[in-house]
Design a protein around this motif. Structure first.
Motif, PDB file in Angstrom:
ATOM      1  N   GLU A  81       0.830  -1.202   0.000  1.00  0.00           N
ATOM      2  CA  GLU A  81       0.000   0.000   0.000  1.00  0.00           C
ATOM      3  C   GLU A  81       0.865   1.252   0.000  1.00  0.00           C
ATOM      4  O   GLU A  81       0.450   2.307  -0.459  1.00  0.00           O
ATOM      5  CB  GLU A  81      -0.917   0.007   1.237  1.00  0.00           C
ATOM      6  CG  GLU A  81      -1.989  -1.076   1.219  1.00  0.00           C
ATOM      7  CD  GLU A  81      -2.769  -1.126   2.521  1.00  0.00           C
ATOM      8  OE1 GLU A  81      -2.441  -0.337   3.438  1.00  0.00           O
ATOM      9  OE2 GLU A  81      -3.688  -1.959   2.624  1.00  0.00           O
ATOM     10  N   CYS A  82       2.084   1.110   0.505  1.00  0.00           N
ATOM     11  CA  CYS A  82       3.008   2.241   0.595  1.00  0.00           C
ATOM     12  C   CYS A  82       3.943   2.328  -0.606  1.00  0.00           C
ATOM     13  O   CYS A  82       4.333   3.424  -1.022  1.00  0.00           O
ATOM     14  CB  CYS A  82       3.845   2.133   1.875  1.00  0.00           C
ATOM     15  SG  CYS A  82       2.895   2.246   3.388  1.00  0.00           S
ATOM     16  N   VAL A  83       4.336   1.171  -1.130  1.00  0.00           N
ATOM     17  CA  VAL A  83       5.314   1.127  -2.219  1.00  0.00           C
ATOM     18  C   VAL A  83       4.793   0.227  -3.333  1.00  0.00           C
ATOM     19  O   VAL A  83       4.483  -0.944  -3.088  1.00  0.00           O
ATOM     20  CB  VAL A  83       6.669   0.576  -1.726  1.00  0.00           C
ATOM     21  CG1 VAL A  83       7.721   0.692  -2.819  1.00  0.00           C
ATOM     22  CG2 VAL A  83       7.132   1.290  -0.462  1.00  0.00           C
ATOM     23  N   PRO A  84       4.692   0.723  -4.550  1.00  0.00           N
ATOM     24  CA  PRO A  84       4.275  -0.126  -5.667  1.00  0.00           C
ATOM     25  C   PRO A  84       5.200  -1.333  -5.809  1.00  0.00           C
ATOM     26  O   PRO A  84       6.413  -1.233  -5.555  1.00  0.00           O
ATOM     27  CB  PRO A  84       4.386   0.804  -6.886  1.00  0.00           C
ATOM     28  CG  PRO A  84       4.273   2.181  -6.308  1.00  0.00           C
ATOM     29  CD  PRO A  84       4.939   2.119  -4.969  1.00  0.00           C
ATOM     30  N   LEU A  85       4.650  -2.465  -6.216  1.00  0.00           N
ATOM     31  CA  LEU A  85       5.406  -3.708  -6.272  1.00  0.00           C
ATOM     32  C   LEU A  85       6.681  -3.581  -7.087  1.00  0.00           C
ATOM     33  O   LEU A  85       7.756  -4.017  -6.653  1.00  0.00           O
ATOM     34  CB  LEU A  85       4.530  -4.828  -6.835  1.00  0.00           C
ATOM     35  CG  LEU A  85       5.196  -6.202  -6.974  1.00  0.00           C
ATOM     36  CD1 LEU A  85       5.692  -6.703  -5.635  1.00  0.00           C
ATOM     37  CD2 LEU A  85       4.222  -7.199  -7.592  1.00  0.00           C
ATOM     38  N   GLU A  86       6.613  -2.999  -8.276  1.00  0.00           N
ATOM     39  CA  GLU A  86       7.801  -2.910  -9.124  1.00  0.00           C
ATOM     40  C   GLU A  86       8.873  -2.025  -8.496  1.00  0.00           C
ATOM     41  O   GLU A  86      10.069  -2.298  -8.624  1.00  0.00           O
ATOM     42  CB  GLU A  86       7.426  -2.392 -10.513  1.00  0.00           C
ATOM     43  CG  GLU A  86       6.585  -3.371 -11.328  1.00  0.00           C
ATOM     44  CD  GLU A  86       7.242  -4.744 -11.441  1.00  0.00           C
ATOM     45  OE1 GLU A  86       8.451  -4.793 -11.729  1.00  0.00           O
ATOM     46  OE2 GLU A  86       6.542  -5.762 -11.250  1.00  0.00           O
ATOM     47  N   GLU A  87       8.443  -0.978  -7.814  1.00  0.00           N
ATOM     48  CA  GLU A  87       9.398  -0.101  -7.131  1.00  0.00           C
ATOM     49  C   GLU A  87      10.050  -0.833  -5.962  1.00  0.00           C
ATOM     50  O   GLU A  87      11.252  -0.683  -5.711  1.00  0.00           O
ATOM     51  CB  GLU A  87       8.687   1.159  -6.648  1.00  0.00           C
ATOM     52  CG  GLU A  87       9.611   2.202  -6.050  1.00  0.00           C
ATOM     53  CD  GLU A  87       8.881   3.484  -5.700  1.00  0.00           C
ATOM     54  OE1 GLU A  87       9.369   4.205  -4.807  1.00  0.00           O
ATOM     55  OE2 GLU A  87       7.828   3.766  -6.320  1.00  0.00           O
ATOM     56  N   LEU A  88       9.260  -1.644  -5.256  1.00  0.00           N
ATOM     57  CA  LEU A  88       9.800  -2.433  -4.154  1.00  0.00           C
ATOM     58  C   LEU A  88      10.800  -3.461  -4.665  1.00  0.00           C
ATOM     59  O   LEU A  88      11.864  -3.669  -4.068  1.00  0.00           O
ATOM     60  CB  LEU A  88       8.659  -3.129  -3.415  1.00  0.00           C
ATOM     61  CG  LEU A  88       9.040  -3.942  -2.176  1.00  0.00           C
ATOM     62  CD1 LEU A  88       9.680  -3.065  -1.113  1.00  0.00           C
ATOM     63  CD2 LEU A  88       7.800  -4.652  -1.618  1.00  0.00           C
ATOM     64  N   LYS A  89      10.486  -4.112  -5.787  1.00  0.00           N
ATOM     65  CA  LYS A  89      11.418  -5.065  -6.384  1.00  0.00           C
ATOM     66  C   LYS A  89      12.750  -4.397  -6.700  1.00  0.00           C
ATOM     67  O   LYS A  89      13.827  -4.927  -6.391  1.00  0.00           O
ATOM     68  CB  LYS A  89      10.839  -5.626  -7.688  1.00  0.00           C
ATOM     69  CG  LYS A  89       9.792  -6.703  -7.536  1.00  0.00           C
ATOM     70  CD  LYS A  89       9.380  -7.201  -8.915  1.00  0.00           C
ATOM     71  CE  LYS A  89       8.278  -8.217  -8.844  1.00  0.00           C
ATOM     72  NZ  LYS A  89       7.877  -8.707 -10.187  1.00  0.00           N
TER      73      LYS A  89
END
Length: 225
Positions: A81-89
């Motif tokens: 909810e805080c960080v988009p999945l691709e950005e987290l990856k």
């Protein structure tokens, strides 16, 4: 506990009660991770660190720690909810040289097992250990509260645990350490590396003092772990 080592760390390194004691008064907040990593060799990163005003700079985190330091990343549904999945990856791939595991919070906390599926592609892309809450220490090993995590698809023994009670009584803390170590394999199996036989114990007491964590680490060292 031959052929293994026990790493001791905290749930995060940003603790207000550590300023002016463990952290010098004039130490910039941006330098706290470096200071922490010089004293301890691992940390469980709270989900909240990803939900601050600015997303953490993982390149800065990587440059702030030594090569033997290890990050464990707490995960629950709030994280995406805080960080988009691709950005987290992308961020966690930067940390990969010092990234040890993803740790999924117990289902009875703000996270839930139903949300783990969202992380499937992240888990696959990182190729690091993944630990899921298995049972409460209070029901198995400890009078204290705390949780033990087991590796996904792994052996019955768990190499990651968390204690969320006060550990300032070193006699009681030693009992907790002994209970955790007792369930670990005695020796490395054929083909297993030393890294595979490392275990991690995180102290998540909100009132934890750095001095107490240092004493616990000393107890572990005295135990030959």
């Amino acid at each position: 506990m031959s052929s293994k080592s026990l790493n001791i760390g905290a749930y995060g390194w940003k603790h207000e009660n550590w300023s002016g004691g463990f952290y010098p008064d004039d130490l910039p907040q941006d330098w706290q991770l470096t200071y922490y990593s010089n004293a301890f060799n691992c940390v469980l990163v709270p989900v909240e660190y990803w939900c601050e005003r600015e997303v953490p700079d993982c390149e800065d985190w990587l440059e702030s720690v030594h090569n033997e330091f290890r990050f464990h990343i707490a995960c629950d549904e709030r994280l995406l909810e805080c960080v988009p999945l691709e950005e987290l990856k992308a961020s966690l791939n930067i940390l990969k040289p010092v990234l040890a595991s993803l740790v999924f919070l117990p289902a009875d906390s703000s996270g839930s097992e139903s949300g783990i599926g969202q992380f499937a592609s992240l888990i696959e892309s990182l190729g690091v250990d993944v630990f899921f809450a298995d049972t409460m220490f209070g029901q198995v090993m400890f009078d204290n509260s705390g949780a033990i995590w087991k590796k996904q698809g792994g052996s019955p023994a768990a190499r990651f645990a968390c204690i969320d009670d006060d550990v300032s009584d070193m006699r009681e803390a030693r009992k907790a350490v002994e209970a955790f170590v007792e369930q670990l394999p005695t020796d490395a199996g054929a083909g297993e590396s030393d890294e595979m036989n490392e275990a991690t114990l995180i102290v998540a007491d909100p009132g934890l003092e750095a001095e107490t964590l240092g004493k616990l680490r000393s107890v572990v060292e005295i135990m030959g772990l």
